[in-house]
Design a protein around this motif. Sequence first.
Motif, PDB file in Angstrom:
ATOM      1  N   LEU A 185     107.082 -40.244  95.895  1.00 16.87           N
ATOM      2  CA  LEU A 185     106.885 -41.661  96.204  1.00 16.87           C
ATOM      3  C   LEU A 185     106.825 -42.490  94.921  1.00 16.87           C
ATOM      4  O   LEU A 185     107.334 -43.612  94.864  1.00 16.87           O
ATOM      5  CB  LEU A 185     105.593 -41.849  97.008  1.00 16.87           C
ATOM      6  CG  LEU A 185     105.614 -41.350  98.454  1.00 16.87           C
ATOM      7  CD1 LEU A 185     104.210 -41.366  99.032  1.00 16.87           C
ATOM      8  CD2 LEU A 185     106.560 -42.183  99.318  1.00 16.87           C
ATOM      9  N   ASP A 214     110.393 -44.027 103.530  1.00 21.66           N
ATOM     10  CA  ASP A 214     109.710 -45.000 102.673  1.00 21.66           C
ATOM     11  C   ASP A 214     110.720 -45.745 101.804  1.00 21.66           C
ATOM     12  O   ASP A 214     110.641 -46.972 101.644  1.00 21.66           O
ATOM     13  CB  ASP A 214     108.691 -44.273 101.788  1.00 21.66           C
ATOM     14  CG  ASP A 214     107.978 -45.203 100.823  1.00 21.66           C
ATOM     15  OD1 ASP A 214     107.062 -45.920 101.267  1.00 21.66           O
ATOM     16  OD2 ASP A 214     108.351 -45.228  99.633  1.00 21.66           O
ATOM     17  N   GLN A 234     112.721 -48.267 103.924  1.00 21.20           N
ATOM     18  CA  GLN A 234     111.940 -49.462 104.224  1.00 21.20           C
ATOM     19  C   GLN A 234     111.881 -50.400 103.030  1.00 21.20           C
ATOM     20  O   GLN A 234     112.025 -51.620 103.162  1.00 21.20           O
ATOM     21  CB  GLN A 234     110.529 -49.043 104.658  1.00 21.20           C
ATOM     22  CG  GLN A 234     109.644 -50.178 105.148  1.00 21.20           C
ATOM     23  CD  GLN A 234     108.798 -50.790 104.041  1.00 21.20           C
ATOM     24  OE1 GLN A 234     108.676 -50.239 102.950  1.00 21.20           O
ATOM     25  NE2 GLN A 234     108.236 -51.954 104.307  1.00 21.20           N
ATOM     26  N   LYS A 235     111.698 -49.853 101.843  1.00 25.99           N
ATOM     27  CA  LYS A 235     111.607 -50.682 100.640  1.00 25.99           C
ATOM     28  C   LYS A 235     112.923 -51.409 100.365  1.00 25.99           C
ATOM     29  O   LYS A 235     112.946 -52.622 100.103  1.00 25.99           O
ATOM     30  CB  LYS A 235     111.232 -49.820  99.435  1.00 25.99           C
ATOM     31  CG  LYS A 235     109.765 -49.441  99.368  1.00 25.99           C
ATOM     32  CD  LYS A 235     109.466 -48.683  98.093  1.00 25.99           C
ATOM     33  CE  LYS A 235     107.954 -48.534  97.898  1.00 25.99           C
ATOM     34  NZ  LYS A 235     107.333 -47.688  98.901  1.00 25.99           N
TER      35      LYS A 235
END
Length: 285
Positions: free
Chosen positions: A248, A147, A150-151
């Motif tokens: 997250l 995650d 990707q960010k």
Amino acid sequence: MATGGLRIIHALLPQLPASEKKIAEYILAQPEAVMDYTAGELGSLAGASGAAVIRLCKSLGVKGFQDLKVRIAGDLSTKVEQGYRDITPHDTIQSIVKKTTINSVQSISDTSELLQHEEIERAVSALSKARTIHFFGVGASHIIAMDAQQKFLRVNKGATAFTDVHIVATLIANAGADDVVVGISFSGETSEVINILSLAKKRGLTTISLTKQGLSSVSALTDISLHTSYTREAPFRSAATSSRLAQLYVIDTLFLAMASTKYDETVGYIDRTREAIQFLKDKQK
């Protein structure tokens, strides 16, 4: 007002050495009274010493005794803790929805109280200057690494998130001095993460860890330590549900904080990536 002092003590109580545990138990029994004590007075009343109070603060990850008192005062003034809920046999859908919501909100709320803004600022500074960021985690923590990759890729920041330890070791062996390695491990004791961070430290790279609150082998290795809340996981939460959301949340905080320092540039990158994805969608029609 800062909060979370009592919650941190509750969470880490089983891990504390005997002298620090005495003080922690005294604080939990009489939190209001602690506001009026010096470190020396508290240590004496708890059957320990002032030095043990200072060690306790270090174990809890707070800046000092005054910071701990401020957090406890915040806890006493708000008193909003809900606690976690685990599912039970034959729970209704309505009950599961409610418990999942409570656990998710509680995990993020607890973590927000633990985050030290100075460490976040240091992490954001390191990530902003990095040529490439190497995110590494195993199992559920790898999901967090992907995650993050990707960010950061979306804003033109080089990022990796491999699972193969040998590939990651190869990347670090050839990394530039301005690369950053981020080790993600809820327990803070994942052997693969420990080994990768040890290699990064040997190579002189800047390292950041994301672990549960408290001292751990992973956080001890890194230049910058970030923490999520720690709860004694019930059977189903041990499958990395609430802890994953907290991780997250920290990654989102880092990403948005970095983006805000280069706002116009970041918006431009995001617009271009959005256009590229839309182009692909249009081609599939």
